[in-house]
Design an enzyme around this catalytic site. Structure first.
Site, short mmCIF file in Angstrom:
data_model
loop_
_atom_site.label_atom_id
_atom_site.label_comp_id
_atom_site.label_asym_id
_atom_site.label_seq_id
_atom_site.Cartn_x
_atom_site.Cartn_y
_atom_site.Cartn_z
N LYS A 131 1.28 -1.21 -0.10
CA LYS A 131 -0.17 0.29 0.25
C LYS A 131 1.32 1.11 -0.31
O LYS A 131 2.07 0.83 0.80
CB LYS A 131 -0.36 -0.09 1.25
CG LYS A 131 -2.16 -1.53 1.02
CD LYS A 131 -2.53 -1.22 -0.07
CE LYS A 131 -4.50 -2.65 0.13
NZ LYS A 131 -4.94 -2.17 -0.63
N ASP A 175 -0.21 0.03 -4.44
CA ASP A 175 -1.48 0.03 -4.43
C ASP A 175 -2.46 1.41 -3.43
O ASP A 175 -1.70 1.79 -2.53
CB ASP A 175 -2.24 -1.20 -3.72
CG ASP A 175 -4.42 -0.74 -3.83
OD1 ASP A 175 -4.52 0.14 -4.09
OD2 ASP A 175 -4.34 -2.22 -2.94
N GLU A 201 -2.29 0.20 -8.59
CA GLU A 201 -3.19 -0.48 -7.82
C GLU A 201 -4.70 1.52 -7.74
O GLU A 201 -3.83 1.62 -7.09
CB GLU A 201 -3.55 -1.49 -7.88
CG GLU A 201 -5.15 -1.81 -7.37
CD GLU A 201 -5.33 -3.04 -6.11
OE1 GLU A 201 -4.17 -3.66 -6.86
OE2 GLU A 201 -6.07 -2.86 -5.46
N GLU A 219 -11.67 -3.15 -7.71
CA GLU A 219 -12.94 -2.85 -6.03
C GLU A 219 -13.72 -2.34 -6.57
O GLU A 219 -14.51 -2.59 -6.03
CB GLU A 219 -11.80 -3.36 -4.99
CG GLU A 219 -10.88 -2.28 -5.22
CD GLU A 219 -9.80 -2.73 -3.74
OE1 GLU A 219 -8.84 -2.99 -3.86
OE2 GLU A 219 -10.24 -1.64 -2.97
N ASP A 249 -14.59 -7.47 -8.21
CA ASP A 249 -14.79 -7.64 -7.64
C ASP A 249 -16.22 -8.31 -7.08
O ASP A 249 -17.21 -8.16 -7.96
CB ASP A 249 -14.85 -6.22 -6.07
CG ASP A 249 -15.90 -6.72 -5.31
OD1 ASP A 249 -14.96 -6.10 -4.17
OD2 ASP A 249 -16.41 -7.31 -4.90
N HIS A 283 -10.08 -8.92 -7.24
CA HIS A 283 -10.11 -8.41 -6.01
C HIS A 283 -10.98 -9.50 -4.65
O HIS A 283 -11.38 -9.88 -4.63
CB HIS A 283 -10.98 -6.95 -5.81
CG HIS A 283 -10.81 -5.99 -4.26
ND1 HIS A 283 -11.92 -6.45 -3.40
CD2 HIS A 283 -10.06 -5.91 -3.08
CE1 HIS A 283 -11.96 -5.36 -2.39
NE2 HIS A 283 -10.24 -5.29 -1.95
#
Lengths: 484, 484
Positions: B228, B279, B305, B334, B357, B384
Site C-alpha cells: 500500500k 496500491d 492499483e 475493486e 470484485d 480483488h
C-alpha cells in the site's frame, strides 16, 4: 454560538403513480418521494443570541418511491457526523463541511460518491447550505453570488478534477465575470430564467392530453417542450407530430429572439423557433440509440436526452458523433453519479447539454464544481427538475450559474414541471413568459422547507394519506414483503 | 417444486480495525463486514421431494463497517422480490432472475446499478447462485463450466455492452475454448490457481512486520506481493525497499517460469522473477498520480492499483499513458461500479489488469459479463479479494475464467489475504506453492456459508462479541448518534 443538536428524518411519498405523471420508458410507476431531513440547532449555554434560537436547516433528496427509506438510513448516518458541530464553524468553511460528509472511510466504501450514500450526502449538505443562507437572511443563490471568487472556489468540490480544471483556473474564470455580475443579477430579477416544460409529453399520456397540455404550455409562455420516447417509434412519431403541429403553427411564433437565433441549429429550428427535445431515459445500447434516434429525425429535436446508461461516457461520445449529421445533440445528467463522470463527459466531448441534478450530485458544493467545469468547456447547464422539490432547488443553481459562472446563457433553459409545489413553504413559480421567478424571500434559504401538514399527511407508511386514505395501495405495496 | 419462502439478513462485523489489518491510504479504520442473507425454501404442498427440504441459499456482500446496515436494508427490499418464486423457474433462466433484481423501476433510481443497491444485488444474486449450485451438488464454478456457451451467455449481464461485445461474439469466444476445457479443468484441480499476497504491506504495518510477513509469504510459496502506498513517498520507498531486498534475494528465486517469462516487462522484472505491485486506493488526482508514481520507479512494480477515483476512465487512460515509459502498468476494479465502467476502461485502453470484485459487481451474472469483456480485449482478470468472504467467492470466478473464458492465464493472479476464513463452513485455502486450491466439496455452493456461531457472535450490535466482549468500542461507535 449555536450548535447542531440533532435532526429528524421523514420518508415522504406522494402517490403520483396513480396519475401517470412522471412516466417514461424506464420509470413506469413513480411515486415522487422526498428523503427529507431537518437539522436542529440551539444556542449553547454562553450565547445570548436570541435570533438563532429557532434556526433550522431543511434538506431533501428526490427518489421515485421504494428505496426512499434506504436513503433515509444513510441520511441518519451522515447527519450524525454534524451533531455537536458549532454552526458558524461549519459556515466558515463549507468545503471542509463537505469533506466531513464525504470522507468517512467506512461509509465511502458503499459508494464511493455514488448511489444511495451520495444522494443522502446531497440531502444533508443542502440542509447545511439552507441553514447557512437562512442565518444570513438571504436566499441561497444570493448568499453565493455575493461571495468572492476565492470563497466560491473554496466551497466547490474540486478533488479529482484538476486534470480538467484547477482551483486557480476556476478563480480566474470567476474573476472575469465579476465586473458584469450586478448587471446580470438585475436582469435575472427582472426577466426570470427561461424554463422548459416536461409536463406535456409523459409516456403515459394520450395524444389528446399531449395536445391539450402543449397548447396550455404555449399560452403560459413556454417555448421549449420535452417528449418521452423509446418504447415504440410509431408512437413516438405520432406524439411528436401532435406537438410539432402545434408549436410550428405561426400563431405561436416564439418571440424570444435569442432562443430562435442561437439555441437551434439551422435545419432543426422549425418555422416558429419553438423547440422540441426528446428523452429516452436510458433504454438503449449505444448503436441501438443511434439507429432509433435516426428514425425520429423528422421530429427535429434539439437533443436526445439519456440515450443510454448514464455511466457510459464513451457511449455518449459515440452517440453524439453518430447523430451529428442529422443535427441532433446529446444531453444527460439527471443520473450522472458525480463530478468525475461529468468531467469525463466534457473531456470526451460527449454532450451538448449538461443536466445537473441538485441532489444526485452531493449538494451545492458539487453542483458548483460541475457548473465551473461546464463553464470551462462552454457547455450549457440545463438542470434536471420536476419530481418533488427539484424545481425549488434548481432555480437557485441556475441563478448562480447565470450571475456568477456561465460565460453565456443563450442556450440555458431550466426544466419545469408544475407538480407538488403546493407542499413547499416557499414554492417556486414561473412568470407569464414561461420563465422561473427568482426566489426573493429572505427566509427561504434553499426553498426546500415543506409544510408541516404535508410532511404529516404523506409520511410513509404512517402518514394519514397512506394509512387512511389509501389502504389498498399500501397493502398492495407491502404484500411482497415476507421478512422472517 | 420448492419455492423461496422467505429470508433472513445478518449485519456481521469483525473488529479488524483493532489490528491495523486492511489499512491503506484511503481506508484508515476498516471493520471487515458482511451484509449477509440466507434464502429459505420449502417444498410446496404437491411436492414429494425430500431432498430439497432444507435447501438454502447463502449470499453476502462485503463492506468495511458503517453502512453495512444500509446495504442490508437494500438486501431486504430486493429479497422481497424473490419470495414466492419457484426455485426451478429461477434456475431455468438466471438471466431473467438478474433482470428481476435489477429492473425494479423505483429501486433503480437510487443506483442505477451502483453503490448500495448494486452491492445488495450482488449479495442476493449470489445467494440464488449458491442455492442453484447446491441443488445440483456441484461447487458454483463446476456448475458454470459444465454449461454450454449458449447457457453461460444467457445468464451473463450483457445489456449496454453490445458496442463492445455482442452475445453472438461471446458465444463464439466460448466455443473456441470448448475443446481444451477438460484439460484446463484437470490442470486447475492439480495445480491450483496462482495467488498473490496483500497481507505483507498494509499501511499500518511497521517495516519489521513487513519484513517478517514477506519472508513468511515467500516460504508459503507466494511470488507476487502487494504494498500500500500514497501517504508519503519516503515511507513508501522505505517499505518497498524492505520487500524488494527480500524478494530479489537469489535464495528466493521464483521457480514459476511462466511468471518470470511473461508477467513482467524487462526492466521491472527484478533478478528473481518475484513481483511487487503497489496500491494507492484512489488518493490522487490524475496528474498527481503520474508524478507520484514516477518517484516510486525504483520499486519496479508491475502495476499501480487504484491511482485515482475509480469512475475516472479517461483519467486511468491518461495515467497509463503517463507511466508507460517507465514500465509501470495500471490496475483497477475493486471499486468499479458496474460492467459499463469496465467496458469503458477496456475500450479506452486504460488498464493492464482488471480486478473484479465478486460483490461490488452485482453477482455472478455481471462477473461473467466482465470476464467475457476482458477476454475479448485480452486483459487479465485478477480478482480483488481479502476482506471477509471475498477469497471464498473469487476462487470460483477465477476457476470459471481459467477453464471456460480467458484466452491465456499467464498473467492472471488472484488476491489472497489470510484473514477470517475460519468463519466459513467451506473455507478456501492455498497450497504449498502459494496457489488457491479449487473448492471441491459438492455441498459448498459458492463457498459463502458462515458458521452459525460466527454469525451469532459477530452480529452487530447485538452479537455476543459486540455486546459483551467489546462494550468500549460499541459505545464509542454509537456516541455520535443523536437521532431525535
Amino acid at each position: 454560538m449555536s450548535i447542531i443538536t440533532g435532526y429528524s428524518t421523514h420518508d415522504i411519498r406522494f402517490p403520483t403513480s396513480l396519475s401517470g405523471d412522471g412516466t417514461d420508458a424506464m420509470n413506469t410507476d413513480c411515486n415522487y418521494s422526498a428523503a427529507y431531513v431537518i437539522l436542529n440547532t440551539t444556542p449553547n449555554a454562553d450565547s445570548n443570541a436570541a435570533a438563532s434560537d429557532t434556526l433550522k436547516g431543511f434538506g431533501m433528496t428526490f427518489t421515485i418511491g421504494k428505496g426512499n427509506d434506504i436513503v433515509i438510513e444513510a441520511i441518519k448516518q451522515l447527519s450524525d457526523k454534524l451533531v455537536g458541530m458549532p454552526i458558524e464553524s461549519l459556515f466558515s468553511d463549507m468545503g471542509a463541511m463537505w469533506e466531513l460528509l464525504t470522507s468517512d472511510s467506512q461509509l465511502r466504501w458503499i459508494g464511493p460518491e455514488k448511489g444511495v450514500i451520495h444522494l443522502a450526502t446531497g440531502a444533508v449538505a443542502n440542509a447545511v447550505w439552507d441553514m447557512y443562507a437562512r442565518s444570513r437572511n438571504k436566499p441561497l443563490w444570493k448568499l453565493i453570488v455575493d461571495m468572492t471568487p476565492e470563497e466560491i472556489v473554496k466551497c466547490s468540490s474540486l478533488k479529482y478534477l484538476s486534470d480538467a480544471l484547477t482551483p486557480e483556473e476556476a478563480v480566474q474564470m470567476l474573476h472575469e465575470r465579476q465586473s458584469t455580475k450586478t448587471e446580470r443579477e438585475k436582469r435575472a430579477l427582472q426577466e426570470g430564467l427561461r424554463a422548459y416544460s416536461t409536463s406535456v409529453g409523459w409516456m403515459g399520456y394520450t395524444t389528446d392530453k399531449v395536445q391539450r397540455l402543449t397548447k396550455e404550455a404555449l399560452d403560459l409562455g413556454f417555448n421549449h417542450f420535452k417528449l418521452k420516447v423509446g418504447v415504440s417509434v410509431d408512437d413516438d412519431l405520432a406524439r411528436a407530430k401532435v406537438i410539432r403541429d402545434i408549436i410550428d403553427d405561426p400563431q405561436y411564433q416564439n418571440k424570444d429572439k435569442r432562443v430562435h437565433a442561437k439555441t437551434i441549429e439551422g435545419k432543426n429550428a422549425g418555422p416558429t423557433g419553438n423547440v422540441l427535445m426528446i428523452d429516452a431515459n436510458q433504454v438503449w445500447d449505444v448503436e441501438e440509440a443511434i439507429a432509433y434516434v435516426k428514425k425520429l429525425e423528422q421530429c427535429k429535436p434539439w437533443f436526445i436526452e439519456e440515450p443510454t446508461m448514464p455511466d457510459d461516457v464513451l457511449g455518449h461520445a459515440r452517440i453524439r458523433k453518430g447523430l451529428k449529421d442529422i443535427g441532433i445533440g446529446v444531453a444527460t445528467g439527471e443520473h450522472c453519479a458525480n463530478r468525475v463522470l461529468f468531467k469525463q463527459l466534457l473531456q470526451a466531448g460527449a454532450i451538448d447539454v449538461l443536466q445537473i441534478d441538485a441532489c444526485r450530485l452531493a449538494g451545492v458544493n458539487e453542483c458548483l464544481a460541475v457548473m465551473l467545469l461546464a463553464a470551462k468547456f462552454g457547455v450549457p447547464v440545463c438542470p434536471h427538475a420536476g419530481g418533488v422539490g427539484l424545481c425549488e432547488y434548481v432555480v437557485h443553481l441556475s441563478m448562480i450559474d447565470f450571475i456568477s459562472i456561465a460565460p453565456t446563457f443563450d442556450r440555458n433553459v431550466v426544466e419545469w414541471v408544475d407538480h407538488l409545489h403546493e407542499h413547499f413553504k416557499y414554492p417556486v413559480s414561473v412568470n407569464s413568459h414561461g420563465r422561473y421567478n427568482a426566489p426573493l424571500d429572505k427566509s427561504c434559504g434553499y426553498s426546500i422547507e415543506m409544510h408541516q401538514e404535508s410532511i404529516e399527511k404523506y409520511t410513509y407508511p404512517d402518514g394519514s394519506y397512506w394509512k387512511y386514505e389509501h389502504p389498498t395501495i399500501i397493502s398492495k405495496l407491502q404484500e411482497g414483503r415476507r421478512y422472517v
